[in-house]
Design an enzyme around this catalytic site. Structure first.
Site, PDB file in Angstrom:
ATOM      1  N   ASP A  20       0.868  -1.173   0.000  1.00  0.00           N
ATOM      2  CA  ASP A  20       0.000   0.000   0.000  1.00  0.00           C
ATOM      3  C   ASP A  20       0.903   1.220   0.000  1.00  0.00           C
ATOM      4  O   ASP A  20       1.683   1.426   0.922  1.00  0.00           O
ATOM      5  CB  ASP A  20      -0.881  -0.040   1.259  1.00  0.00           C
ATOM      6  CG  ASP A  20      -1.596   1.274   1.558  1.00  0.00           C
ATOM      7  OD1 ASP A  20      -1.663   2.142   0.661  1.00  0.00           O
ATOM      8  OD2 ASP A  20      -2.072   1.423   2.693  1.00  0.00           O
ATOM      9  N   ASN A  33       0.021   6.941   2.958  1.00  0.00           N
ATOM     10  CA  ASN A  33       0.287   8.165   3.694  1.00  0.00           C
ATOM     11  C   ASN A  33       0.723   7.759   5.092  1.00  0.00           C
ATOM     12  O   ASN A  33       0.406   6.652   5.546  1.00  0.00           O
ATOM     13  CB  ASN A  33      -1.000   8.994   3.754  1.00  0.00           C
ATOM     14  CG  ASN A  33      -0.809  10.383   4.320  1.00  0.00           C
ATOM     15  OD1 ASN A  33      -0.598  10.566   5.521  1.00  0.00           O
ATOM     16  ND2 ASN A  33      -0.883  11.387   3.470  1.00  0.00           N
ATOM     17  N   GLN A  62      -3.654   5.206  -5.330  1.00  0.00           N
ATOM     18  CA  GLN A  62      -3.500   3.782  -5.039  1.00  0.00           C
ATOM     19  C   GLN A  62      -4.036   3.380  -3.664  1.00  0.00           C
ATOM     20  O   GLN A  62      -4.817   2.434  -3.540  1.00  0.00           O
ATOM     21  CB  GLN A  62      -2.023   3.388  -5.178  1.00  0.00           C
ATOM     22  CG  GLN A  62      -1.800   1.878  -5.244  1.00  0.00           C
ATOM     23  CD  GLN A  62      -1.237   1.305  -3.944  1.00  0.00           C
ATOM     24  OE1 GLN A  62      -1.219   1.968  -2.910  1.00  0.00           O
ATOM     25  NE2 GLN A  62      -0.771   0.080  -3.997  1.00  0.00           N
ATOM     26  N   GLU A  63      -3.621   4.084  -2.617  1.00  0.00           N
ATOM     27  CA  GLU A  63      -4.068   3.694  -1.270  1.00  0.00           C
ATOM     28  C   GLU A  63      -5.568   3.879  -1.106  1.00  0.00           C
ATOM     29  O   GLU A  63      -6.270   2.993  -0.594  1.00  0.00           O
ATOM     30  CB  GLU A  63      -3.333   4.502  -0.201  1.00  0.00           C
ATOM     31  CG  GLU A  63      -3.785   4.151   1.206  1.00  0.00           C
ATOM     32  CD  GLU A  63      -2.967   4.810   2.297  1.00  0.00           C
ATOM     33  OE1 GLU A  63      -2.737   4.164   3.331  1.00  0.00           O
ATOM     34  OE2 GLU A  63      -2.568   5.979   2.129  1.00  0.00           O
ATOM     35  N   GLU A  64      -6.078   5.022  -1.547  1.00  0.00           N
ATOM     36  CA  GLU A  64      -7.491   5.315  -1.360  1.00  0.00           C
ATOM     37  C   GLU A  64      -8.380   4.333  -2.122  1.00  0.00           C
ATOM     38  O   GLU A  64      -9.423   3.891  -1.608  1.00  0.00           O
ATOM     39  CB  GLU A  64      -7.788   6.750  -1.803  1.00  0.00           C
ATOM     40  CG  GLU A  64      -7.194   7.810  -0.890  1.00  0.00           C
ATOM     41  CD  GLU A  64      -5.761   8.189  -1.229  1.00  0.00           C
ATOM     42  OE1 GLU A  64      -5.212   9.087  -0.582  1.00  0.00           O
ATOM     43  OE2 GLU A  64      -5.196   7.570  -2.150  1.00  0.00           O
ATOM     44  N   TYR A  72      -8.389   5.232 -12.479  1.00  0.00           N
ATOM     45  CA  TYR A  72      -7.449   5.686 -11.456  1.00  0.00           C
ATOM     46  C   TYR A  72      -7.625   7.193 -11.313  1.00  0.00           C
ATOM     47  O   TYR A  72      -7.819   7.907 -12.300  1.00  0.00           O
ATOM     48  CB  TYR A  72      -6.018   5.350 -11.886  1.00  0.00           C
ATOM     49  CG  TYR A  72      -4.951   5.591 -10.853  1.00  0.00           C
ATOM     50  CD1 TYR A  72      -4.706   4.651  -9.864  1.00  0.00           C
ATOM     51  CD2 TYR A  72      -4.169   6.741 -10.878  1.00  0.00           C
ATOM     52  CE1 TYR A  72      -3.705   4.845  -8.920  1.00  0.00           C
ATOM     53  CE2 TYR A  72      -3.166   6.945  -9.943  1.00  0.00           C
ATOM     54  CZ  TYR A  72      -2.930   5.993  -8.965  1.00  0.00           C
ATOM     55  OH  TYR A  72      -1.953   6.194  -8.041  1.00  0.00           O
TER      56      TYR A  72
END
EC number: 3.2.1.143
Length: 558
Positions: A264, A267, A281-283, A322
């Site tokens: 991941d 943040n 990517q993380e969200e 994305y």
């Protein structure tokens, strides 16, 4: 409920009260509201987003939550459920989802009581996993569903979360952003969350999800269960072979076909902008697997020597795109098998890269920070005793893991490179191959290197894009960390990035020449030193292999 330290640590961040018998409970007015909603919209009159937002406000008042919700959050709930959903889908939501969610919330006190009873003999109970406190929390998917229902209804108290460096947990910002600055990506993020609730109200999953705070100890000597934060000398002298490197120009990390720890691009606050406007990517990962959001309740921000590993999160949604093109495309049936703890065999590690490092990323201090951050995430801390013994067997002392850095900036070849030629064989100090090291570890009782249990790394352009990192640099850093953590492979998804077109060729050349971790680290340090001094404008790959077709690397801003 018996007095428990775990409960005491999390209680200020839960919307529940402690009764005279130490039992968790809802205030009576909240019980009345939830009971009414559980009987359906004809009884509660909660049949629209507008009325739902009023019900949320009333329950918050009953809980004496004085912190205001995000401006425009009521309008966001109304916009989504009353306008963006079709009339049929909205009617179905309030008739078939809100009532079971209300029932689930009514059961939250008993679910927590059952959770603590089950975890009494272990150290996996729900609690604040604070900074520099390695540990694990193990939650049932049903309990996670109840906690996320609290988020939907914005029932978590938030007044002290900032002081404890805890991320956002209520969904008010998610809905407020939808109204305040409408975008299709934000609508589709909400659609993923709504779909998750539809799924669990149709059939509640019965597994578990674990959340682990990992760290590399800054203390010396370290504890028996934690590795120390390595210094530059440790990386310089490492003789571990580099692990196999697989390059994928297309595909997604979460779709990796074999067992892997999936990275991941986090943040430092777990989840990043998942509950705000973020959609990278993380969200996206948190939207398609909303159980990950539960970790945001109790995991404060990560320090440089920390990582977070989450095992068992189920995926509920399919998607395309994305960032601004992100779209929810329907249901996803997660077919991954489960382990002995009832967790799906989906392993995710959150590691946060430096943000906008510019030219600093080529300095030793920051190269070390990034490599150790990835190493912390990739190292299997539960098998540290075997890992430590392996290093002792290979002639490395525990002291070489301890940070004692003298350099804070540029560094020359003479200061860090080994006084010997690069290795020409894939050997360790004992003279064996990587698999020989694995075999000897197994013979001595280490189970983590059993090929059936070997979990590689699935990653991509960590710390690049919005974070501004050098893709070639970050690729090599992750390879070093995965190899040092004894991972059997690294699968790298380039997402078609032009800067990494030659990655497969470079990695195969390095493996063909049988470099070890120390060899590659030392070359990275030499390149970075030249880059910092302005002696090269090339990217690392073209600098290393001048015969490659290349163009000058883009210059980071000073």
């Amino acid at each position: 409920m018996e007095d428990r330290a775990e409960l005491d640590s999390i209680l200020p961040y839960l919307p529940l009260l402690i009764g005279s018998s130490r039992c968790l409970l809802w205030p009576s007015k909240v019980v009345e509201a939830l009971e009414a909603m559980s009987k359906g919209p004809d009884h509660s009159q909660v049949n629209s987003g507008q009325v739902l937002s009023i019900a949320i406000s009333d329950m918050r008042a009953s809980l004496s939550l004085r912190d205001p919700l995000a401006p425009f959050s009521p309008q966001g709930y109304s916009l989504f459920f009353d306008e963006l959903l079709t009339a049929a889908d909205s009617t179905k939501w309030f008739a078939e989802v809100i009532p079971p969610l209300a029932n689930l919330l009514l059961r939250l006190p008993s679910l927590l009581d059952f959770h603590y009873q089950n975890m009494q003999a272990y150290v996996y109970g729900l609690r604040i996993l604070g900074p520099q406190q390695p540990g694990m929390v193990l939650l049932s998917q049903e309990l996670i569903g109840a906690l996320l229902a609290c988020s939907l209804f914005c029932l978590f108290p938030v007044s002290n979360r900032g002081v404890k460096h805890l991320p956002t947990i209520n969904f008010d910002q998610l809905f407020a952003s939808l109204y305040e600055s409408y975008s299709e990506k934000q609508e589709n993020k909400v659609r993923c969350i709504v779909h998750y609730f539809q799924r669990i109200c149709s059939q509640m999953p019965t597994g578990f999800v674990s959340f682990q705070r990992k760290l590399l100890s800054l203390e010396y000597p370290p504890s028996q269960s934690s590795a120390s934060y390595p210094n530059a000398d440790f990386w310089t002298k490492s003789t571990l072979p580099l692990c196999p490197f697989q390059v994928y120009s297309s595909g997604l990390i979460e779709d990796h076909p074999t067992g892997a720890l999936e990275v991941d691009f986090a943040n430092k606050y777990l989840g990043g902008g998942a509950l705000h406007r973020g959609c990278v990517q993380e969200e996206i990962r948190f939207m398609i697997s909303p159980e990950l959001i539960a970790g945001m309740l109790f995991l404060p921000s990560m320090a440089d020597n920390e990582a977070i590993e989450i095992v068992g999160a189920e995926r509920f949604s399919d998607y395309t795109g994305y960032a601004s093109s992100f779209r929810f495309t329907g249901d996803y049936v997660d077919k991954r098998s489960v382990d002995f703890l009832g967790r799906r065999k989906t392993r995710i590690v959150a590691i946060d890269a430096l943000c906008s490092p510019r030219m600093n990323q080529y300095k030793l201090k920051y190269l070390l920070r990034e490599t150790n951050k990835a190493f912390c995430g990739f190292l299997d801390q539960s098998k540290y005793s075997q890992y430590k013994r392996l290093f002792q067997d290979n002639g490395l002392s525990a002291g070489q893991l301890h940070q004692d850095n003298k350099h804070d900036g540029d560094i020359s070849r003479n200061e860090v490179l080994l006084n010997e030629a690069p290795s020409t064989s894939n050997e360790t100090n004992e003279g064996g191959s990587r698999m020989e090291v694995v075999r000897k570890s197994d013979e001595k009782g280490g189970q983590f290197m059993d090929p059936k249990n070997c979990i590689g790394i699935a990653t991509g352009n960590w710390g690049c894009g919005a974070f501004g990192g050098d893709p070639e640099l970050k690729t090599i850093i992750q390879w070093l960390a995965a190899s040092q953590a004894l991972r059997p492979f690294i699968s790298y998804y380039t997402f078609g990035l032009d800067a990494l077109q030659s990655l497969a060729q470079v990695s195969q050349w390095i493996l063909l020449h049988k470099w070890n971790v120390g060899d590659l680290w030392n070359m990275l340090i030499e390149y970075s030193s030249q880059k910092s001094r302005g002696e090269t404008n090339l990217g690392f790959f073209a600098w290393l292999l001048p015969s490659l077709p290349h163009c000058e690397a883009a210059e980071p801003a000073n």
